[in-house]
Enzyme design. Structure first.
Site, PDB file in Angstrom:
ATOM      1  N   LYS A 278       0.871  -1.173   0.000  1.00  0.00           N
ATOM      2  CA  LYS A 278       0.000   0.000   0.000  1.00  0.00           C
ATOM      3  C   LYS A 278       0.907   1.222   0.000  1.00  0.00           C
ATOM      4  O   LYS A 278       1.646   1.455   0.951  1.00  0.00           O
ATOM      5  CB  LYS A 278      -0.922   0.022   1.215  1.00  0.00           C
TER       6      LYS A 278
ATOM      7  N   GLY B 266       5.378   3.560  11.053  1.00  0.00           N
ATOM      8  CA  GLY B 266       4.652   4.824  11.104  1.00  0.00           C
ATOM      9  C   GLY B 266       4.286   5.203  12.518  1.00  0.00           C
ATOM     10  O   GLY B 266       5.019   4.888  13.455  1.00  0.00           O
ATOM     11  N   SER B 267       3.131   5.817  12.663  1.00  0.00           N
ATOM     12  CA  SER B 267       2.743   6.369  13.959  1.00  0.00           C
ATOM     13  C   SER B 267       2.179   5.299  14.881  1.00  0.00           C
ATOM     14  O   SER B 267       1.759   4.229  14.439  1.00  0.00           O
ATOM     15  CB  SER B 267       1.678   7.449  13.756  1.00  0.00           C
TER      16      SER B 267
ATOM     17  N   GLY C 274      -1.460   4.711  13.975  1.00  0.00           N
ATOM     18  CA  GLY C 274      -1.577   3.910  12.761  1.00  0.00           C
ATOM     19  C   GLY C 274      -1.327   2.440  13.044  1.00  0.00           C
ATOM     20  O   GLY C 274      -2.116   1.570  12.657  1.00  0.00           O
ATOM     21  N   GLY C 275      -0.241   2.156  13.757  1.00  0.00           N
ATOM     22  CA  GLY C 275       0.100   0.767  14.058  1.00  0.00           C
ATOM     23  C   GLY C 275      -0.949   0.103  14.930  1.00  0.00           C
ATOM     24  O   GLY C 275      -1.302  -1.058  14.719  1.00  0.00           O
TER      25      GLY C 275
ATOM     26  N   GLU D 163       6.183  -0.960  13.398  1.00  0.00           N
ATOM     27  CA  GLU D 163       7.248  -0.213  14.069  1.00  0.00           C
ATOM     28  C   GLU D 163       6.689   1.188  14.241  1.00  0.00           C
ATOM     29  O   GLU D 163       6.401   1.863  13.251  1.00  0.00           O
ATOM     30  CB  GLU D 163       8.515  -0.266  13.213  1.00  0.00           C
TER      31      GLU D 163
ATOM     32  N   CYS E 198      12.795   7.482  13.174  1.00  0.00           N
ATOM     33  CA  CYS E 198      12.232   6.729  14.304  1.00  0.00           C
ATOM     34  C   CYS E 198      13.221   6.667  15.460  1.00  0.00           C
ATOM     35  O   CYS E 198      12.832   6.456  16.600  1.00  0.00           O
ATOM     36  CB  CYS E 198      11.909   5.299  13.886  1.00  0.00           C
TER      37      CYS E 198
ATOM     38  N   GLU F 292       6.350  10.682  21.994  1.00  0.00           N
ATOM     39  CA  GLU F 292       7.176  11.117  20.873  1.00  0.00           C
ATOM     40  C   GLU F 292       6.559  12.348  20.202  1.00  0.00           C
ATOM     41  O   GLU F 292       5.362  12.388  19.938  1.00  0.00           O
ATOM     42  CB  GLU F 292       7.283   9.976  19.847  1.00  0.00           C
TER      43      GLU F 292
END
Lengths: 482, 482
Positions: A142, A199-200, A203-204, A223, A260, A350
């Site tokens: 994606k 990603g964020s 999102g994860g 991650e 990251c 973060e």
């Protein structure tokens, strides 16, 4: 096109792709690298337009991406990664032991979510795709909405390589981002056997949530970043202050802090040396320059988060660059105390961008409390002299429990693609700390062990045949041999 | 005692236990084996009373259990299981590569659910406990309610070993079963970092469901059994019918069918040879003897399930023993067609006990359909001559995708404890097919990779020091050495 159809095509291509020889798989990965290289100029140009990243960085990242593909090609050619284990028959035992042979085999179609902050290395033709293809899995990518044209260019290179390698057309497929629904459909599709995401946290977590709605559980390797705590021990601050200020200011602002592994949390015990370090760090930050971030959404989130933190009474400004132009991000380092940090959990979150928070702890005990309050991290860094590392041995041992990578006297930014790398860590840094998303071990995410019992030699996969035709390292009756 | 307190004690013990040397850990495992051995007679007697299993079987299982503990002790002493990987610094590279070293380290407290069908080998001092302790994890065992006294005896042996080894008292703790709530509290406790379970599908699924309610995800390794499909290929049926009937009747009724690897589904293509085989299998089954099952609950479930299947119009009886006494289970083999099997998904479900279903498929195509309709399995067996395995190569390849272990011309019962074993498989056989619960690889469930960057030699764990003081196999700059 319907996601269901795409995943079915992937499952069908898998039937063929999982059975191609390691040599074909390796050549395929090398061809992707060659095809990417062939359109380097266009890719760097396009990615530059879409991400605001400078050409030098993008050229370096593209080289990293092609090197990564070639590293996985080498791994597949060498072949020992399948972890072949052979226990010979023992007919004399009671009960008689049959011949048992085990190796790793690919599981099925993998869904890869492109990341925004590495348009090449963690995106369409990045490490997740490379490791999955190396394992023998088919891939559905994606593309990330922040760099759709770059993603399609990478996909074009992959498609050429698929054709040149004579592989099924659906070995790799590309899905444009059409909002959250696309991602959800990819994760819940019955044909999907694994998911990679960088990603964020939100999102994860959403992907993990979708996966939990499946009838058949699958691993989601998300991650989700971290604040990568750095502990500055006293003697290092006394003896190396100026140099540390330069090194960490550079690490905090590198690539506008969009890594990251950005050092977002700096910890130390209150002292004159820490104050001096803070002063020098502030100076080094103020000497750096504002710049655009990857896209408007990230910039807006950074600006809002930065303003919010700096408005807190408990937080003071250590240093920042001159005020930037409207579209640019404003690098800054802030400061608070250990007591305030412990009282305000939001300070441990973060803030993606060129920012870090220095926490001065009252004493060793408070430093330990702060470390124990932290959630899982990708990295943690020890900045200390030999004297420090002797005195603070148990504090360093505590640091090691926090993260997937523990670093001594280096900045955490810079993630080497090699066999020993662990780019992972306890939740919420990732959703599965038993695996890494960078380095050759990343291949393990897409395989399962299969044991063949009492098979005749001709029926066994080459990796398990008596004569070891692939010449790989194997554990044979508890001895490593080849 | 409150579960929360127990888990906190486990987390505290972990702080010490994770740091003990491999030699201490190995000696501890060996001492558990010695202490179990010392009370063999009492344990076999008690387990016999609680499980109805015969003394010969229980003696064998206890030997398996102590061997298993010693095997993990050997693994820990040998040391290479930590998968040490070293990538040396390359200061000349751009960017310079730091020294990177990786190894596996334990994650934290593990919760082990004892199984009913192996009161020793998969219970309190069984493989899950042994592998977790070998990894350096502390353990909380929930005893199985079907054999509470046996469980406490095993725990007493462990406790003696804890004391003799000078380890923290809470290195291993035991929780009596007080219903579902106990299990739930253990799984959702924040200090729990992993769960091992062997039992029913509903039990495993419930644990997975509890785990999904946690803030921090943890792995749940649930082994939930399977029907272990056996495909009898045509030439084998023609040439080896009588022998196969004996072998598989024995496997179906072994230990009253109370094995996760019991062959519960027998597949073949309709032929005279298949009919003859069915006839002989029926005869062999009827010559076996009824006996008591592990406990009343299992017996009731088996009797009900058996009666339900045999009442179906689509199912006929192939053979059964004479009618048993009231408390005994009634071994049976039933038969149906491929068409009926495909129409009735319930026929593919496991019936735990001395039962198997023979499915005669109309042709090769229907056999393939039946195989494709099956869910994940622990094992699948190929019964075929060389002629068969040549002709049915792609069918066998399809079988291999179904299970963690694929067997040629052996019965699936009998799970060897060794390095190459895979006792696992795609869902719903287990919840995570990347791992095994039997064999030395089971240790991998309780560890995560940790990377040490730029560490000085004296600060590194022994496994990663330059001189390789442990003498273990390591991947150093992509070469295996010791």
């Amino acid at each position: 096109m319907q996601i269901q159809k795409i995943m079915q095509q992937s499952a069908q291509a898998f039937e063929t792709y999982r059975q191609v020889t390691p040599a074909v798989r390796a050549a395929f990965l090398e061809t992707i690298a060659t095809e990417l290289e062939a359109q380097r100029e266009t890719m760097v140009q396009t990615a530059g337009e879409e991400t605001n990243l400078p050409a030098a960085r993008l050229n370096g990242e593209l080289t990293r991406t092609t090197n990564q593909l070639r590293l996985f090609a080498e791994l597949v050619k060498e072949g020992s990664w399948v972890e072949a284990v052979i226990d010979s028959a023992r007919p004399e035992s009671t009960p008689a032991r049959p011949d048992l042979r085990r190796m790793l085999l690919p599981v099925g179609p993998v869904v890869v979510f492109g990341a925004s902050n590495f348009p090449f290395a963690f995106s369409t033709a990045g490490g997740d795709t490379a490791s999955a293809l190396a394992a023998g899995a088919t891939v559905v990518v994606k593309g990330h909405p922040a760099h759709p044209r770059t993603s399609l260019l990478a996909y074009a290179a992959i498609s050429k390589a698929v054709e040149k390698s004579g592989l099924p057309a659906h070995t790799v497929q590309h899905v444009a981002d059409e909002g959250y629904e696309t991602g959800k459909l990819l994760v819940i599709d019955p044909a999907t056997t694994g998911v990679a995401f960088t990603g964020s946290f939100n999102g994860g977590k959403a992907l993990l949530q979708y996966a939990s709605q499946r009838e058949t559980p699958i691993p989601v390797f998300a991650e989700m970043g971290s604040v990568n705590p750095v502990v500055f021990y006293p003697d290092a601050l006394i003896t190396q202050g100026p140099q540390l200020a330069q090194t960490f200011a550079a690490s905090i602002t590198l690539g506008m802090g969009q890594f990251c592994t950005n050092p977002g949390l700096l910890l130390g015990i209150q002292s004159d040396a820490l104050d001096n370090f803070a002063h020098m760090l502030g100076g080094a930050i103020s000497a750096s320059a504002p710049a655009k971030m990857l896209h408007k959404g990230i910039h807006a989130a950074y600006s809002k988060g930065r303003a919010k933190i700096l408005s807190l009474e408990a937080v003071s400004l250590v240093g920042q660059t001159p005020e930037p132009a409207e579209e640019e991000a404003w690098p800054a380092v802030a400061r608070t105390t250990g007591a305030e940090f412990l009282q305000n959990p939001h300070l441990a979150e973060e803030l993606f961008g060129p920012y870090s928070l220095l926490v001065s702890c009252a004493d060793e005990e408070e430093l330990e409390k702060v470390l124990r309050s932290l959630k899982g991290q990708l990295t943690t860094t020890v900045v200390g002299t030999e004297k420090d590392t002797t005195i603070y041995k148990s504090m360093i041992a505590l640091q090691a429990t926090l993260a997937g990578r523990i670093i001594l006297n280096n900045a955490p930014t810079g993630v080497e693609v090699c066999a020993a790398m662990v780019h992972g860590g306890p939740y919420p840094a990732t959703t599965d700390n038993r695996f890494t998303s960078v380095g050759t071990s990343a291949i393990r995410r897409w395989v399962r062990p299969v044991c063949f019992q009492n098979f005749t030699d001709s029926m066994l996969p080459d990796a398990l045949k008596k004569s070891n035709p692939l010449g790989i390292w194997r554990l044979v009756d508890n001895e490593f041999t080849r």
